[in-house]
Motif scaffolding. Structure first.
Motif, PDB file in Angstrom:
ATOM      1  N   ASP A 191      -4.387  25.175  -5.607  1.00  0.00           N
ATOM      2  CA  ASP A 191      -3.373  26.171  -5.939  1.00  0.00           C
ATOM      3  C   ASP A 191      -2.398  25.266  -6.261  1.00  0.00           C
ATOM      4  O   ASP A 191      -1.092  25.915  -6.633  1.00  0.00           O
ATOM      5  N   GLY A 192      -2.543  23.812  -6.619  1.00  0.00           N
ATOM      6  CA  GLY A 192      -1.430  23.249  -6.856  1.00  0.00           C
ATOM      7  C   GLY A 192      -0.597  22.351  -6.314  1.00  0.00           C
ATOM      8  O   GLY A 192       0.132  21.492  -6.519  1.00  0.00           O
ATOM      9  N   ARG A 193      -0.736  22.661  -4.873  1.00  0.00           N
ATOM     10  CA  ARG A 193       0.213  22.058  -3.915  1.00  0.00           C
ATOM     11  C   ARG A 193      -0.160  20.733  -3.694  1.00  0.00           C
ATOM     12  O   ARG A 193      -1.254  20.531  -3.594  1.00  0.00           O
ATOM     13  N   THR A 194       0.685  19.615  -3.132  1.00  0.00           N
ATOM     14  CA  THR A 194       0.222  18.611  -2.751  1.00  0.00           C
ATOM     15  C   THR A 194       0.034  18.315  -1.258  1.00  0.00           C
ATOM     16  O   THR A 194       0.815  19.012  -0.517  1.00  0.00           O
ATOM     17  N   ALA A 195      -1.139  17.619  -0.997  1.00  0.00           N
ATOM     18  CA  ALA A 195      -1.308  17.717   0.623  1.00  0.00           C
ATOM     19  C   ALA A 195      -1.571  16.149   0.915  1.00  0.00           C
ATOM     20  O   ALA A 195      -1.961  15.424   0.290  1.00  0.00           O
ATOM     21  N   LEU A 196      -1.084  16.170   2.323  1.00  0.00           N
ATOM     22  CA  LEU A 196      -1.324  14.676   2.714  1.00  0.00           C
ATOM     23  C   LEU A 196      -2.204  14.983   3.853  1.00  0.00           C
ATOM     24  O   LEU A 196      -2.148  15.893   4.969  1.00  0.00           O
ATOM     25  N   TYR A 197      -3.296  14.336   3.983  1.00  0.00           N
ATOM     26  CA  TYR A 197      -4.484  14.497   4.977  1.00  0.00           C
ATOM     27  C   TYR A 197      -4.116  13.059   5.822  1.00  0.00           C
ATOM     28  O   TYR A 197      -4.088  12.133   5.700  1.00  0.00           O
ATOM     29  N   THR A 198      -4.210  13.603   7.109  1.00  0.00           N
ATOM     30  CA  THR A 198      -3.998  12.459   8.289  1.00  0.00           C
ATOM     31  C   THR A 198      -5.074  12.836   9.393  1.00  0.00           C
ATOM     32  O   THR A 198      -5.582  14.003   9.485  1.00  0.00           O
ATOM     33  N   TYR A 199      -5.301  11.679  10.183  1.00  0.00           N
ATOM     34  CA  TYR A 199      -6.404  11.852  11.274  1.00  0.00           C
ATOM     35  C   TYR A 199      -5.835  11.356  12.328  1.00  0.00           C
ATOM     36  O   TYR A 199      -4.951  10.499  12.617  1.00  0.00           O
ATOM     37  N   SER A 200      -6.300  11.999  13.579  1.00  0.00           N
ATOM     38  CA  SER A 200      -5.822  11.463  14.933  1.00  0.00           C
ATOM     39  C   SER A 200      -6.570  10.301  15.483  1.00  0.00           C
ATOM     40  O   SER A 200      -5.994   9.820  16.352  1.00  0.00           O
ATOM     41  N   ALA A 201      -7.429   9.931  14.768  1.00  0.00           N
ATOM     42  CA  ALA A 201      -8.134   8.553  15.288  1.00  0.00           C
ATOM     43  C   ALA A 201      -8.938   7.993  14.088  1.00  0.00           C
ATOM     44  O   ALA A 201      -9.165   8.673  13.191  1.00  0.00           O
ATOM     45  N   ARG A 243       0.841  -1.187   0.007  1.00  0.00           N
ATOM     46  CA  ARG A 243      -0.189  -0.077   0.065  1.00  0.00           C
ATOM     47  C   ARG A 243       0.862   1.266  -0.075  1.00  0.00           C
ATOM     48  O   ARG A 243       1.981   1.200   0.736  1.00  0.00           O
ATOM     49  N   ARG A 244       0.217   2.382  -0.505  1.00  0.00           N
ATOM     50  CA  ARG A 244       1.033   3.569  -0.618  1.00  0.00           C
ATOM     51  C   ARG A 244       0.044   4.681  -0.033  1.00  0.00           C
ATOM     52  O   ARG A 244      -1.242   4.281  -0.091  1.00  0.00           O
ATOM     53  N   VAL A 245       0.703   5.721   0.608  1.00  0.00           N
ATOM     54  CA  VAL A 245      -0.271   6.792   1.294  1.00  0.00           C
ATOM     55  C   VAL A 245      -0.888   7.490   0.140  1.00  0.00           C
ATOM     56  O   VAL A 245      -0.594   7.712  -1.031  1.00  0.00           O
ATOM     57  N   VAL A 246      -1.846   8.078   0.307  1.00  0.00           N
ATOM     58  CA  VAL A 246      -2.710   8.700  -0.994  1.00  0.00           C
ATOM     59  C   VAL A 246      -2.703  10.221  -0.602  1.00  0.00           C
ATOM     60  O   VAL A 246      -2.822  10.587   0.514  1.00  0.00           O
ATOM     61  N   MET A 247      -2.161  10.946  -1.489  1.00  0.00           N
ATOM     62  CA  MET A 247      -1.806  12.332  -1.602  1.00  0.00           C
ATOM     63  C   MET A 247      -2.958  13.029  -2.407  1.00  0.00           C
ATOM     64  O   MET A 247      -3.306  12.325  -3.526  1.00  0.00           O
ATOM     65  N   HIS A 248      -3.010  14.062  -2.145  1.00  0.00           N
ATOM     66  CA  HIS A 248      -4.005  15.194  -3.138  1.00  0.00           C
ATOM     67  C   HIS A 248      -3.459  16.210  -3.574  1.00  0.00           C
ATOM     68  O   HIS A 248      -2.724  16.964  -2.747  1.00  0.00           O
ATOM     69  N   HIS A 249      -3.979  16.790  -4.607  1.00  0.00           N
ATOM     70  CA  HIS A 249      -3.711  18.173  -4.999  1.00  0.00           C
ATOM     71  C   HIS A 249      -4.841  19.040  -4.667  1.00  0.00           C
ATOM     72  O   HIS A 249      -5.717  19.041  -4.870  1.00  0.00           O
ATOM     73  N   VAL A 250      -4.304  20.234  -4.075  1.00  0.00           N
ATOM     74  CA  VAL A 250      -5.216  21.344  -3.665  1.00  0.00           C
ATOM     75  C   VAL A 250      -5.371  22.238  -4.843  1.00  0.00           C
ATOM     76  O   VAL A 250      -4.774  22.216  -5.638  1.00  0.00           O
TER      77      VAL A 250
END
Length: 101
Positions: free
Chosen positions: A40-50, A31-38
């Protein structure tokens, strides 16, 4: 890590571990982490505390991996991201609803 950490506005410090959405290969080691483009073109990693926050804010039932800060650094070193969000809704439910209508 040179990524900008963006939080949910609560002013909380980074949790010691976070749940990170991944791809859904049957073998967890593939498995690979899923990243997203916001917008403005930057790459974002969304993470969650639970895990329940991942279900509430991301997509219910999404596969995930548990990461500490050194693991987030390794991810950044291998696949750089510009933004790190904690407990933020990326709007994927709206995108999924629009795609099915």
């Amino acid at each position: 890590m040179t990524a900008t950490i963006a939080e949910s506005g609560t002013g909380r410090a980074m949790p010691p571990v976070v749940y990170v959405p991944t791809t859904d290969e049957p073998d967890p080691h593939q498995r690979r982490v899923v990243m997203h483009h916001v917008e403005d073109g930057r790459t974002a990693l969304y993470t969650y505390s639970a895990p329940d926050r991942l279900d509430d804010f991301y997509l219910p039932g999404s596969p995930w991996m548990l990461c500490d800060v050194p693991t987030l650094q390794r991810i950044h070193d291998e696949t750089p991201y510009d933004l790190l969000f904690v407990d933020v809704d990326p709007g994927l439910r709206e995108e999924t609803a629009e795609a099915t209508s």
